[in-house]
Each structure stands twice: as C-alpha cells, then as structure tokens.
Write a protein that holds these residues in place. Structure first.
Motif, PDB file in Angstrom:
ATOM      1  N   LEU A 171       5.343  -8.793   4.231  1.00 45.66           N
ATOM      2  CA  LEU A 171       4.860  -7.944   3.142  1.00 45.66           C
ATOM      3  C   LEU A 171       4.712  -6.492   3.580  1.00 45.66           C
ATOM      4  O   LEU A 171       4.891  -5.574   2.779  1.00 45.66           O
ATOM      5  CB  LEU A 171       3.526  -8.477   2.624  1.00 45.66           C
ATOM      6  N   SER A 172       4.388  -6.260   4.843  1.00 48.31           N
ATOM      7  CA  SER A 172       4.300  -4.888   5.344  1.00 48.31           C
ATOM      8  C   SER A 172       5.639  -4.189   5.276  1.00 48.31           C
ATOM      9  O   SER A 172       5.716  -2.974   5.078  1.00 48.31           O
ATOM     10  CB  SER A 172       3.779  -4.882   6.785  1.00 48.31           C
ATOM     11  N   LEU A 173       6.718  -4.957   5.420  1.00 49.77           N
ATOM     12  CA  LEU A 173       8.053  -4.370   5.409  1.00 49.77           C
ATOM     13  C   LEU A 173       8.414  -3.795   4.047  1.00 49.77           C
ATOM     14  O   LEU A 173       9.105  -2.776   3.955  1.00 49.77           O
ATOM     15  CB  LEU A 173       9.084  -5.427   5.831  1.00 49.77           C
ATOM     16  N   SER A 185      -3.906  -4.215  -1.019  1.00 50.29           N
ATOM     17  CA  SER A 185      -4.789  -5.112  -0.267  1.00 50.29           C
ATOM     18  C   SER A 185      -5.366  -6.216  -1.147  1.00 50.29           C
ATOM     19  O   SER A 185      -5.477  -7.376  -0.713  1.00 50.29           O
ATOM     20  CB  SER A 185      -5.917  -4.296   0.367  1.00 50.29           C
ATOM     21  N   LYS A 186      -5.704  -5.896  -2.376  1.00 50.29           N
ATOM     22  CA  LYS A 186      -6.308  -6.901  -3.259  1.00 50.29           C
ATOM     23  C   LYS A 186      -5.330  -8.031  -3.561  1.00 50.29           C
ATOM     24  O   LYS A 186      -5.675  -9.216  -3.430  1.00 50.29           O
ATOM     25  CB  LYS A 186      -6.757  -6.234  -4.561  1.00 50.29           C
ATOM     26  N   ALA A 244      13.140  -2.511  -1.717  1.00 50.70           N
ATOM     27  CA  ALA A 244      11.949  -1.893  -1.129  1.00 50.70           C
ATOM     28  C   ALA A 244      12.324  -0.651  -0.328  1.00 50.70           C
ATOM     29  O   ALA A 244      11.643   0.380  -0.402  1.00 50.70           O
ATOM     30  CB  ALA A 244      11.223  -2.901  -0.242  1.00 50.70           C
ATOM     31  N   PHE A 245      13.408  -0.723   0.428  1.00 53.19           N
ATOM     32  CA  PHE A 245      13.860   0.440   1.202  1.00 53.19           C
ATOM     33  C   PHE A 245      14.253   1.586   0.271  1.00 53.19           C
ATOM     34  O   PHE A 245      14.003   2.755   0.578  1.00 53.19           O
ATOM     35  CB  PHE A 245      15.032   0.046   2.089  1.00 53.19           C
ATOM     36  N   GLN A 246      14.893   1.251  -0.858  1.00 56.16           N
ATOM     37  CA  GLN A 246      15.258   2.282  -1.824  1.00 56.16           C
ATOM     38  C   GLN A 246      14.014   2.996  -2.351  1.00 56.16           C
ATOM     39  O   GLN A 246      13.979   4.221  -2.452  1.00 56.16           O
ATOM     40  CB  GLN A 246      16.023   1.654  -2.994  1.00 56.16           C
ATOM     41  N   ARG A 247      13.003   2.220  -2.695  1.00 53.17           N
ATOM     42  CA  ARG A 247      11.763   2.795  -3.229  1.00 53.17           C
ATOM     43  C   ARG A 247      11.044   3.627  -2.178  1.00 53.17           C
ATOM     44  O   ARG A 247      10.326   4.578  -2.517  1.00 53.17           O
ATOM     45  CB  ARG A 247      10.841   1.687  -3.721  1.00 53.17           C
ATOM     46  N   GLN A 248      11.210   3.290  -0.911  1.00 55.46           N
ATOM     47  CA  GLN A 248      10.542   4.024   0.155  1.00 55.46           C
ATOM     48  C   GLN A 248      11.263   5.316   0.509  1.00 55.46           C
ATOM     49  O   GLN A 248      10.787   6.070   1.366  1.00 55.46           O
ATOM     50  CB  GLN A 248      10.393   3.134   1.389  1.00 55.46           C
ATOM     51  N   GLY A 249      12.405   5.568  -0.125  1.00 52.37           N
ATOM     52  CA  GLY A 249      13.079   6.848   0.051  1.00 52.37           C
ATOM     53  C   GLY A 249      14.305   6.830   0.925  1.00 52.37           C
ATOM     54  O   GLY A 249      14.864   7.889   1.212  1.00 52.37           O
ATOM     55  N   ILE A 250      14.754   5.663   1.371  1.00 53.26           N
ATOM     56  CA  ILE A 250      15.963   5.611   2.192  1.00 53.26           C
ATOM     57  C   ILE A 250      17.175   5.858   1.305  1.00 53.26           C
ATOM     58  O   ILE A 250      17.319   5.216   0.264  1.00 53.26           O
ATOM     59  CB  ILE A 250      16.077   4.246   2.900  1.00 53.26           C
ATOM     60  N   PRO A 251      18.055   6.800   1.659  1.00 51.30           N
ATOM     61  CA  PRO A 251      19.228   7.084   0.812  1.00 51.30           C
ATOM     62  C   PRO A 251      20.117   5.866   0.640  1.00 51.30           C
ATOM     63  O   PRO A 251      20.174   4.978   1.508  1.00 51.30           O
ATOM     64  CB  PRO A 251      19.959   8.200   1.580  1.00 51.30           C
ATOM     65  N   GLU A 252      20.810   5.826  -0.481  1.00 47.23           N
ATOM     66  CA  GLU A 252      21.685   4.697  -0.789  1.00 47.23           C
ATOM     67  C   GLU A 252      22.740   4.490   0.286  1.00 47.23           C
ATOM     68  O   GLU A 252      23.068   3.372   0.652  1.00 47.23           O
ATOM     69  CB  GLU A 252      22.358   4.935  -2.151  1.00 47.23           C
ATOM     70  N   SER A 253      23.271   5.592   0.813  1.00 46.24           N
ATOM     71  CA  SER A 253      24.327   5.496   1.822  1.00 46.24           C
ATOM     72  C   SER A 253      23.827   4.945   3.151  1.00 46.24           C
ATOM     73  O   SER A 253      24.629   4.501   3.975  1.00 46.24           O
ATOM     74  CB  SER A 253      24.960   6.871   2.045  1.00 46.24           C
ATOM     75  N   GLN A 266       2.529   1.072   1.513  1.00 49.63           N
ATOM     76  CA  GLN A 266       1.304   1.373   2.239  1.00 49.63           C
ATOM     77  C   GLN A 266       1.314   0.612   3.566  1.00 49.63           C
ATOM     78  O   GLN A 266       1.964  -0.432   3.683  1.00 49.63           O
ATOM     79  CB  GLN A 266       0.084   0.954   1.419  1.00 49.63           C
ATOM     80  N   PRO A 267       0.576   1.093   4.557  1.00 48.61           N
ATOM     81  CA  PRO A 267       0.460   0.355   5.828  1.00 48.61           C
ATOM     82  C   PRO A 267      -0.454  -0.852   5.657  1.00 48.61           C
ATOM     83  O   PRO A 267      -1.581  -0.890   6.158  1.00 48.61           O
ATOM     84  CB  PRO A 267      -0.118   1.402   6.784  1.00 48.61           C
ATOM     85  N   ILE A 268       0.041  -1.842   4.925  1.00 50.35           N
ATOM     86  CA  ILE A 268      -0.809  -2.968   4.549  1.00 50.35           C
ATOM     87  C   ILE A 268      -1.256  -3.771   5.761  1.00 50.35           C
ATOM     88  O   ILE A 268      -2.325  -4.373   5.773  1.00 50.35           O
ATOM     89  CB  ILE A 268      -0.058  -3.873   3.538  1.00 50.35           C
ATOM     90  N   GLY A 269      -0.428  -3.768   6.816  1.00 48.58           N
ATOM     91  CA  GLY A 269      -0.800  -4.523   8.014  1.00 48.58           C
ATOM     92  C   GLY A 269      -1.982  -3.931   8.744  1.00 48.58           C
ATOM     93  O   GLY A 269      -2.670  -4.635   9.488  1.00 48.58           O
ATOM     94  N   ARG A 270      -2.232  -2.622   8.558  1.00 54.21           N
ATOM     95  CA  ARG A 270      -3.364  -1.963   9.223  1.00 54.21           C
ATOM     96  C   ARG A 270      -4.554  -1.771   8.293  1.00 54.21           C
ATOM     97  O   ARG A 270      -5.543  -1.148   8.669  1.00 54.21           O
ATOM     98  CB  ARG A 270      -2.919  -0.603   9.784  1.00 54.21           C
ATOM     99  N   ASN A 271      -4.456  -2.284   7.081  1.00 50.85           N
ATOM    100  CA  ASN A 271      -5.558  -2.166   6.144  1.00 50.85           C
ATOM    101  C   ASN A 271      -6.763  -2.950   6.667  1.00 50.85           C
ATOM    102  O   ASN A 271      -6.640  -4.104   7.085  1.00 50.85           O
ATOM    103  CB  ASN A 271      -5.128  -2.695   4.774  1.00 50.85           C
ATOM    104  N   MET A 272      -7.933  -2.321   6.645  1.00 50.95           N
ATOM    105  CA  MET A 272      -9.116  -2.939   7.238  1.00 50.95           C
ATOM    106  C   MET A 272      -9.515  -4.221   6.516  1.00 50.95           C
ATOM    107  O   MET A 272      -9.937  -5.200   7.161  1.00 50.95           O
ATOM    108  CB  MET A 272     -10.279  -1.943   7.218  1.00 50.95           C
TER     109      MET A 272
END
Length: 551
Positions: free
Chosen positions: A312-314, A284-285, A235-244, A318-324
């Motif tokens: 799941l937010s981690l 959200s769905k 998940a961190f990789q997909r979010q853009g955190i470099p491999e290193s 998306q900011p799923i924890g703040r989804n209305m």
C-alpha cells in the motif's frame, strides 16, 4: 452616347414612342425612325433626358404594354405611388433553396461582428498601460522576471555573428539591436502567457485527479480490479511519473514482488469498493480499517501485514508506512500475532542423498529430478537462482564445474556481485557428483533444446520448453516425497534450510556457508531462520524410561 444607349434598348421590329424633352411620354402614336434619331441627337447636344427610373434606357415599366391606357406622365406617377412596392425575388435572394444557400454561404452583410470580453480587472489595467505606458525601471525588472523558458530556447533572439558584426555599419547594428530588443520583449510576453497557461493546466490536472479520487471506486462494478501491474502503473501516473518513464519505473520491481503485492491490491480493491472509496486514496484511517478486517477474517501473522503495508505504501501519495498511527497499529498486531519462522526444525539431507544414490533411472525425467535436487543441496541456493542457469555460463574444468548466474535474482542490487556456483567433482561417490550429473544432463538434452533458449533445464515432456521455477519446485517436491520427507510440512524451499544447517552441524565456517548460499558477510538470516536442529522422531519418555541399554 445617350442615343447609342437608347438605340440599344430598342429592337428593330418594335415601334418607337414619342417623349418630350424632359423624357416624358407625350402620346400613344409611334414615331418614325428619323424622328427618334432627331430627338436623340438633340439630347446629346445638352438636353437632359430623364426617365422616372433614371436608367440609361427605357425602364421595363414604360414598355408599350404598360403605357397603354395612361394619359400622361403625372397620371402614371400617381398610379405608381398608389401601387404597393414589390421586391424582385431574384435580386433580393429571398427564395433561394436551402441547398443553394448552403453552397454559397451566408450573406456577409447580415453577419453580426463577433465580440470578445475579457475580465474587467485585466481590461482596466491593460487600458492604463496602453494609454500611459510602463515606467522604464518597472519594465526592466518585469523583463528580468520573465526569462525564456529553459525548454523553449527558440524564443530567444538569435545573436549576431561576430564576423558579420565587424563588416556591417552602425545603422545596421542599431537596427539589429532594435529587432533583438523587440523579440526579447515579445519573448517575455509569451513567457508570461505560457506560465499562466501552465499553471492553469497543472491545476486542471490536479483537479481532475482530485475529482477521480473523490469518486467511489467502481461501486457499481464499472471498474473491476485491473491487476497488480496496472494498479501500480496508475499509482505511478498519479504520483507524477511521466508516461514515457512508466515502463522503466515498473522494471524496478521484480515479477515476484508484483505477484506478491497483487494479493494485497486485490483485497484492498474489494475493501475500497465496499466503503465507496478510491483505491488510490490510501490514508491512515482506511488502511487501519482494512488491516482490522483482515485481522478478524484471517489467521495471518505480522509478516503478512508488513507485506500489505509495503504494497500500500507503493501506491500511496503519502508516506503511509511511516505514519505514526499505522506504525502503532502494526505494533499491536506484532504483539497479538508475532512473526514465527516457517520451520522450527529441518530434515536431514542424508535421507534424500541415500535415495538419489540408489535411483538408477537414466531417462530424462529421472535425470531432471536428480540434477535439480543435487544442485539445491550442493549449493544451498534458492530454486529461483537454479532456474536461471544458462548453458553459455557453464564452464567445465579438471576440478569441476563453474556456473555464473547472469540473470537478476532476489539478491541482485547495484552494489552486489552476481553469484557464481562452484561444483567440484565428488569422486567419493560419483553417483552423487553434481558436476558429473550436470555433464550428463547437458549431453542428454542437447538435441531437445530449442534454438531460441539457452536455459539449462527443459521440460521432459514434448515440446521440451524451458522449465520455469514452478516446474523445478514441483520436481524437487516429488523427489522429497519419494525420499520420505514430509512435504505436508516441508516445502521445496526447505532444501536451503536442510543443506546450510547440515553444513553448520558438521563444522563448516559460518563465513563459508554465507558465501556459498548467497548471504552477505554480516547477514543474520542464517542464524535467525536457517540454523535449525534436525527433526527428532524419538520419544523423550521412552528414552528416559528404557533400561535396555543399562542392562
């Protein structure tokens, strides 16, 4: 010269044949050596010696064997024109074996030149620029819009040293300025090309990620659940955190948090597999459907769903924890299954203290059980904190023992101080003195402790490895059971409830309780969850109806 060449083609033991001045054969009888020499010298003086093949020597077709039977050169020419042409297999190379062709390679004369086509929109624009050039103002603005990439400073032209600039003449300076301008333009072109390639690469990576997201997550079991740590890593990789930087980012989570989130991720992985969705497509769905499934199949309360939401937010983009919608759904769970404290009452620590006071065992097992239970009751700390005590961090003095906690614990944060446990000597009851029990335990285990670990607690069974938090929890549970505490209701962590509640009942200031137990000065945790009354075993009806005391 021609006589020398002609002589070189004639062996000494072969007869010479007659040719006329035009080089044509005039008879079948051989000529003598003198006649041949005379004939050759005449041609050297200006006569034109010609053969049908125009070669310097007699051609192979005019060997004596081929010339026999012909009556003249005209007849020979006519016969040759009627014969089909034959190719020399050696000169043409038609019969080369494949292995030889592979060694020497293809004939470069037979290769077709490579052709490259670019997009017509680019070709037409570049064609115009190459023919007409770029206006000076437009070129200047274009060069300014294409600076050298900050992570590739090598593209910039090197600056001329001031010391050298002072000693060189103007033509040399002009030449250097020209080369600098040329490199700057080249750098701008390469920068434009690099930017275009970077956009293409980034879009390709995003497209690959999108394709992976849209692919069903192991519908055929090809991708089994990899474990909570690996799920977070991906998940961190997909979010853009470099491999290193992945390992450093993962270190922001404690092992306990990763284990707790693993419960969510395992159930979530199975759920996504059943609906043919990617586990990393957290929307959200799908989250609401997942929660609804858990709500109908478990008895979990709001606290558990709140933990699932954090997990799941981690891994969500998306900011799923703040989804209305998710917040609204969780509010419904809160009303349907409101949170409730684990305990409504607590047990009296005096029950356990009386048991420990009467316990006379001096072996390692008895001392281990006694020390860990005394430390939890004397400090009000969690078992996690007690399990991190190290020998070098223990200081003994005339007043008692001082224990510094250096390892990361649940409450460790950048702006908080690490806890320091104070254990004064309890002279009123030496058998219940935690400081003296600590001294005894250290002396008892000094020869059993391995050199590669400085943890205080070691297992009482060989090979006496360092005791984990789970081991200490089991020791406390056995002690509580032996003392008469109902461990089917009260877990080992309940020592924290029992000790802090007892201190409050006996009038100790709330600030002192918070500080000793590791809560902040403005924390309301104790008041909400730990300030509990004692479990009453009496019966209200019998107390009211019993008149023995009135009599």
């Amino acid at each position: 010269m021609k006589s020398v060449v002609n002589k070189a083609y004639m062996a000494e033991d072969q007869p010479r044949y007659r040719f006329d001045q035009r080089g044509k054969y005039s008879g079948s009888s051989p000529c003598s050596s003198d006649e041949y020499s005379s004939y050759s010298s005449e041609n050297d003086q200006g006569q034109n010696f010609r053969s049908s093949s125009r070669s310097p020597g007699p051609p192979a077709s005019r060997s004596p064997q081929n010339l026999e039977g012909h009556q003249g050169s005209a007849e020979m020419e006519n016969d040759k024109s009627k014969e089909p042409s034959q190719k020399d297999p050696i000169s043409e190379g038609e019969f080369l074996p494949d292995d030889i062709k592979q060694i020497i390679g293809d004939d470069p004369h037979t290769k077709t030149p490579a052709t490259v086509l670019i997009h017509q929109s680019i070709a037409s624009r570049w064609s115009h620029i190459l023919r007409n050039g770029i206006p000076r103002d437009e070129l200047s603005s274009l060069l300014e819009s294409l600076p050298v990439p900050s992570n590739l400073p090598e593209l910039s032209a090197p600056k001329l040293n001031p010391e050298i600039s002072e000693i060189i003449n103007n033509p040399q300076k002009t030449k250097d300025s020209y080369y600098t301008s040329l490199q700057d333009r080249t750098a701008a072109g390469l920068s434009a090309l690099a930017q275009a390639l970077s956009v293409f690469i980034v879009e390709s990576e995003n497209l690959d990620g999108k394709i992976k997201d849209e692919r069903p997550a192991s519908p055929t079991g090809e991708e089994p659940y990899p474990g909570s740590r690996e799920v977070i890593r991906k998940a961190f990789q997909r979010q853009g955190i470099p491999e290193s930087a992945l390992n450093t980012t993962l270190n922001s989570l404690s092992e306990g948090t990763i284990r707790q989130y693993g419960i969510t991720y395992k159930a979530w992985w199975s759920f996504c597999e059943s609906i043919h969705e990617s586990p990393f497509n957290v929307n959200s769905k799908s989250v609401i459907l997942f929660f609804e499934k858990l709500l109908s199949s478990t008895t979990n309360r709001f606290n558990a769903f709140n933990s699932h939401r954090a997990a799941l937010s981690l891994i969500s983009d998306q900011p799923i924890g703040r989804n209305m919608l998710v917040k609204r759904y969780l509010k419904g769970i809160f009303r349907q299954r409101p949170p409730a404290p684990r305990y409504q009452t607590t047990w009296d620590p005096q029950i356990v203290l009386d048991y420990l006071e009467t316990t006379t065992g001096s072996d390692l097992k008895a001392q281990s059980f006694k020390l860990v239970t005394l430390l939890t009751l004397a400090t009000g700390q969690r078992l996690q904190t007690i399990s991190t005590i190290r020998i070098p961090n223990i200081t003994m003095s005339a007043e008692g023992a001082r224990v510094l906690i250096s390892d990361f614990i649940k409450t460790t944060s950048p702006n908080s101080a690490q806890p320091c446990l104070h254990l004064p000597f309890f002279d009123a009851k030496p058998s219940l003195c935690a400081a003296r029990c600590l001294q005894t335990y250290i002396e008892l285990t000094k020869d059993l402790r391995s050199t590669d670990s400085d943890k205080l607690f070691v297992c009482y069974k060989k090979p006496h490895k360092p005791a984990t938090k789970q081991t200490l929890s089991r020791w406390v549970k056995e002690t509580l059971t032996s003392a008469g505490v109902d461990t089917t209701i009260f877990k080992p962590h309940s020592t924290r409830h029992a000790s802090t509640s007892a201190a409050d009942r006996k009038g100790l200031a709330i600030e002192c309780i918070r500080k000793t137990a590791g809560w902040t000065s403005n924390s309301t945790t104790f008041a909400k969850f730990y300030k509990l009354p004692l479990t009453q075993t009496g019966n209200f009806l019998h107390t009211v109806f019993d008149q023995s005391e009135d009599n």
